[in-house]
Design a protein around this motif. Structure first.
Motif, PDB file in Angstrom:
ATOM      1  N   ILE A 258       0.758  -1.244   0.113  1.00 48.83           N
ATOM      2  CA  ILE A 258       0.073  -0.042   0.012  1.00 48.83           C
ATOM      3  C   ILE A 258       1.002   1.245   0.163  1.00 48.83           C
ATOM      4  CG2 ILE A 258      -2.007   1.278   1.170  1.00 48.83           C
ATOM      5  CD1 ILE A 258      -2.664  -1.506   2.243  1.00 48.83           C
ATOM      6  N   ILE A 310      -6.579  -1.638   0.882  1.00 43.87           N
ATOM      7  CA  ILE A 310      -6.822  -1.182   1.994  1.00 43.87           C
ATOM      8  C   ILE A 310      -7.994  -1.756   2.896  1.00 43.87           C
ATOM      9  CG2 ILE A 310      -7.610   0.953   3.553  1.00 43.87           C
ATOM     10  CD1 ILE A 310      -5.920   2.642   1.414  1.00 43.87           C
ATOM     11  N   GLN A 314      -7.786  -3.983   6.266  1.00 41.03           N
ATOM     12  CA  GLN A 314      -8.726  -3.750   7.601  1.00 41.03           C
ATOM     13  C   GLN A 314      -9.585  -4.843   7.853  1.00 41.03           C
ATOM     14  OE1 GLN A 314     -10.400  -0.441   8.756  1.00 41.03           O
ATOM     15  NE2 GLN A 314      -8.580   0.364   8.443  1.00 41.03           N
TER      16      GLN A 314
ATOM     17  N   VAL B 107      -2.840   4.716   5.818  1.00 40.87           N
ATOM     18  CA  VAL B 107      -2.664   4.111   4.656  1.00 40.87           C
ATOM     19  C   VAL B 107      -2.656   5.002   3.452  1.00 40.87           C
ATOM     20  CG1 VAL B 107      -3.447   1.909   5.282  1.00 40.87           C
ATOM     21  CG2 VAL B 107      -5.118   3.524   4.804  1.00 40.87           C
TER      22      VAL B 107
END
Lengths: 325, 268, 366
Positions: A258, A310, A314, B107
């Motif tokens: 990422i 992402i 999570q 992020v």
């Protein structure tokens, strides 16, 4: 229990002196979280203003037309004498990105470089994490600390340090040449190789930590059980350890991939002129060509590309939490 | 089995060498009298001495430190509140939005954070005239915004393992909520608050990309200055700065290690 | 408030958590100076009840009066109630003295007075020489006493103890149990102990409330709860017991006779308002009430059955037998080993008679 000089009866006979006398009916309970809920307003507003609002502005600018003005883009809402008169939005910037091809290549190239860097990082990080997890506890702590320690030293300076090593006149080439192994300096700096090296080097701790935590929890008995059932060491690894450490592998890879996609510093310092990474291109787009709408549109596209990994990350984290509790 | 452990040991050695080789080489060459990397011109501290007379560099270092201290402190305070609220308050309006906004910076590519904040500051300046100019203030705001997220992670993981009956006990003994917070919660969270602060401090001190976007004329942080210099290649005075920072980190880590060890020994 | 008002009056108290009923319409009076125990297995709602008394949970309905004052809505810090936590919840960053003095400091007492009362309290629990220590440098028993001292130093009208002895090892527990009862007797403070350990409740308490599924199943002295359990649940939760189902064949004059298929025998039971013939009735017998013998027992007014010893456990002071009757049912019997002898009088596979007084037979309402 009471000793001679501390007579419990005397203790008893003293009047009960609760400061808050209970003879009056007690007040309604005050909410113990009231102050916390009030205090939360501040960071909440802060995040709305400095995190959410800028994000919406990027969205807005990405559908505006570039203009020679201050700020250099057209307004989204058109105001007239009688209030709002219309909305002027254009997807020209986006269609430009797709038509142009240049940006498509850069995005693909960024994804490719981040992916290769991540795989290299995994190939080095997995054996290291495995090695650390199999050490006696005291040494484990030491070795882990040694992995984390460089993180506290400036990222920029650590990336910079490679320049001195990889340069044509740098330490490695100098050493190899003086040993007579090579006669001409190896081109190791300002190319994709240097960028991969930089990614592996910079993100190695992020790969090792999640790997380590799954490998450490992994029950050694399982391996013994596999061995007992006749599995060879290598088979035991493939059949037992590898599948069970999958959460760590995925977690580590996403944790590297990422940020690597949008990385700026590594390609800017170690990459060559032909190293195409989106972070660097956006920097140039903004600081050099000052095309705000296109830079904004690139940002939005980059974010859209990153949303899937992402969310996946999570999801992994949440599952980890549930397993932990 | 024997062969495999040799494989593991060699990979581990290679990995650690990779992690430490650049650092060691910078430290060694920071004491090189010669300007050239390849040439060992004898031991010298001349680069350190020249640092002291570099006004631009000292100013940048001082600005970076100032921003780091202020932003780390603010981020720790705000982040602790968010962590506590997410942990304790059952009904938060827009809970998903809040937890999204607090995890996203972890992020979010720095370049986007920087760009979007710059656009915000410009829009705000043209709408309400604030912030009038970009510089230390806007950099501080940007740093607080992204480092808050890291503080929240650190504090939340501490809260998850904290014995909540301690606070109930304090309340049972007559402590009102705010008193309980300062008597019990804060001391219990102190290690997490400290490491959160240190993390925020380091992130701020280290940040190049976001600062470059939201900074204005006249406000150059240390990483911005360093970046401008090293884009052109190795410079010995940057080696000297790196060595100083490494020294500071080693001192800080050792102190932190000693403190935790002493605490562990005390509780054993 | 006059002395006759109960210290705690709980009226119709209920607590729901997201639709799940934890405490269901509980009403209870606890008298001044009582050492009252709330006994139940985990999940029976006893902890929720305790937390409502302390003020940590707000009741869904009902009322709590402490010393005659409605405290239902009062927050913990405004109640004349202190709680000793199961984990003790000692503040790790404060010394023993700091822990014990915390509550007094929050009352805003002058420093000198705080010192005096802390010293007094520490002497009472024999910790005066450890005042400066941090909690993590104390043994489990010492920590327990700090927690007790910290809760008592505020002179609460009501002291709540959540599983006060659960964290101690067995030897220490027996000792501490008597010390705790002794301290309560000396101070005269009302204690409410919540526990899942029936022995603890029996030894400590003057009265016990047995809880099950959010309700109070029975309130009584330890002897009442043990000898006259109100229902099946209480009977089987407190102590060992043999439960036997039967059908009434004859009833009258405070007695009933019933046919028990499980024992393949007819038994008699003393029963005030016995159900009419044909009704089902469950009876119970405690293992120690049963006499085991190889010869047919003598004496009037006894229930007698016959069986074979299938299992026996020798515990030194007593022996436990599991005796299988011809019907297949197994009854537990315990016998004190009154005579010194290396050989047992009753062995495996012996044919034995089991007998017990009719008056020892417990009728249970379903």
């Amino acid at each position: 229990m009471g000793s001679g000089q501390h007579d419990p009866a005397a203790f008893l006979s003293q009047p009960c002196e609760h400061t808050r006398q209970v003879s009056a009916p007690a007040k309604k309970a005050t909410d113990p979280q009231l102050w916390l809920r009030r205090a939360l307003r501040m960071p909440y507003l802060w995040l709305l203003l400095f995190f959410l609002a800028p994000f919406l502005i990027i969205l807005k600018i990405s559908v505006a037309e570039p203009m020679i003005a201050q700020p250099p883009f057209s307004a989204l809402l058109v105001w007239g004498a009688h209030g709002l008169q219309g909305i002027r939005a254009t997807f020209e910037n986006y269609s430009f990105l797709f038509r142009d091809g240049y940006y498509g290549i850069i995005v693909l190239s960024s994804l490719k470089m981040a992916a290769i860097g991540t795989v290299l990082c995994l190939l080095l990080g997995y054996p290291m994490a495995y090695f650390i997890a199999r050490q006696p506890p005291r040494r484990r702590q030491m070795l882990l600390l040694a992995v984390i320690l460089p993180f506290w030293i400036s990222f920029l300076l650590r990336v910079y340090a490679w320049i001195g090593l990889l340069d044509n006149h740098g330490i490695i080439n100098h050493a190899l040449m003086s040993m007579g192994i090579i006669h001409k300096p190896l081109a190791m700096l300002y190319n994709d190789f240097a960028v991969y090296l930089g990614i592996v080097y910079s993100y190695l701790p992020f790969m090792i930590l999640p790997l380590y935590s799954t490998l450490e929890r992994l029950n050694v008995d399982l391996l013994d059980a596999a061995a007992d059932l006749g599995a060879r060491r290598w088979r035991a690894f493939v059949d037992v350890t590898l599948p069970l450490s999958m959460p760590g592998i995925l977690g580590g890879c996403l944790l590297v991939f990422i940020p690597a996609v949008g990385e700026f510093t590594i390609p800017a310092l170690l990459g060559g002129a032909d190293t195409l990474m989106i972070g660097r291109v956006m920097w140039d787009e903004f600081f050099v060509s000052r095309d705000w709408p296109v830079a904004s549109a690139v940002s939005v596209v980059l974010l859209l590309l990153l949303i899937a990994p992402i969310l996946w990350f999570q999801h992994l984290q949440n599952r980890e939490h549930e397993a932990g509790s | 089995m024997r062969r495999r452990s040799i494989f593991l040991i060699s990979v581990a050695c290679f990995g650690y060498a990779l992690l430490y080789m650049p650092i060691v080489s910078v430290v060694v060459y920071s004491f090189n009298a010669s300007r050239l990397v390849t040439l060992w011109g004898g031991f010298s501290t001349r680069w350190y001495v020249s640092l002291l007379s570099d006004d631009k560099l000292l100013a940048a270092a001082f600005l970076s430190l100032r921003i780091a201290v202020v932003s780390a402190t603010l981020a720790t305070a705000l982040g602790a509140i968010v962590a506590l609220a997410l942990h304790r308050v059952r009904r938060i309006p827009g809970r998903i939005l809040l937890s999204g906004m607090i995890t996203a910076p972890l992020v979010m590519p720095e370049i986007i954070t920087g760009l979007s904040l710059l656009f915000l500051f410009i829009s705000m300046a043209s709408l309400i005239g604030w912030p009038a100019s970009r510089g230390a203030l806007t950099i501080t705001i940007a740093h607080v915004t992204f480092s808050m997220a890291y503080v929240v992670v650190v504090v939340r993981s501490r809260l998850a393992v904290m014995d909540e009956s301690l606070e109930e006990a304090a309340m049972d003994l007559g402590g009102r909520p705010l008193a309980v917070f300062f008597d019990v919660t804060v001391p219990m969270l102190l290690p997490a608050l400290l490491s959160g602060w240190l993390l925020a401090f380091t992130l701020s001190l280290d940040d190049l990309v976001i600062s470059s976007f939201v900074s204005g004329p006249g406000a150059t942080t240390l990483p911005m200055l360093i970046f401008a210099k090293v884009k052109l290649g190795v410079t010995p005075d940057i080696n000297a700065i790196t060595t100083i920072i490494i020294g500071l980190v080693i001192v800080a880590v050792t102190t932190a290690g000693l403190v935790t060890n002493r605490r562990k020994a005390a509780s054993a | 408030m006059n002395e006759a008002t109960p210290m705690v009056q709980i009226r119709g108290l209920s607590k729901h958590f997201d639709g799940v009923v934890a405490v269901n319409n509980v009403s209870l009076d606890i008298q001044r100076g009582e050492l009252f125990a709330i006994l139940g297995s985990s999940g029976c709602g006893k902890t929720t009840l305790l937390r409502m008394l302390a003020g940590f949970e707000r009741p869904s309905s009902g009322q709590i009066l402490i010393d005659g004052v409605d405290m239902t809505e009062a927050p913990p810090y405004e109640r004349p109630v202190n709680l000793m936590f199961q984990s003790y919840a000692l503040f790790p960053h404060m010394s023993v003295e700091g822990n014990v003095g915390y509550g007094l400091r929050k009352e805003g007492l002058p420093a000198a007075q705080i010192r005096e009362r802390v010293a007094e309290m520490l002497a009472l629990v024999k910790l005066d020489n450890l005042a400066a220590r941090k909690p993590d440098k104390l043994s489990g028993g010492q920590q327990q006493r700090v927690a007790l001292a910290r809760a008592l130093v505020k002179r609460p009208k009501l002291l709540l103890l959540d599983e006060p002895l659960a964290a101690l090892d067995r030897k220490l527990r027996e000792h501490t149990q008597f010390e705790l009862a002794n301290l309560q007797y000396q101070l005269g403070t009302t204690f409410v102990v919540v526990t899942h350990d029936q022995d603890e409740a029996m030894v400590l308490a003057s009265r016990i409330a047995v809880m099950a599924e959010g309700r109070i199943a029975q309130v009584g002295t330890p002897a009442e709860v043990y000898e006259y359990p109100a229902n099946r649940h209480v009977a089987s939760f407190v102590g060992n017991i043999n439960l036997i189902d039967g059908v009434v064949t004859d009833a009258g004059a405070g007695r009933a006779t019933l046919r028990c298929e499980a024992l393949n025998a007819s038994l008699s039971v003393v029963c005030e308002d016995a159900p009419a013939a044909g009704a089902a009735l469950c009876i119970a017998v405690r293992p120690e009430k049963i006499t085991i013998s190889r010869a047919a027992p003598e004496g009037q007014d006894r229930n007698v059955v016959k069986g074979v010893v299938r299992d026996l456990g020798y515990f030194g002071d007593q022996s436990l037998y599991r005796v299988r009757l011809s019907s297949g049912t197994v009854l537990q019997v315990s016998a004190q080993n009154l005579r010194r002898s290396a050989s047992l009088t009753i062995e495996w596979d012996d044919e034995v008679y089991l007998s017990w007084e009719v008056a020892s037979t417990i009728p249970l309402r379903s």
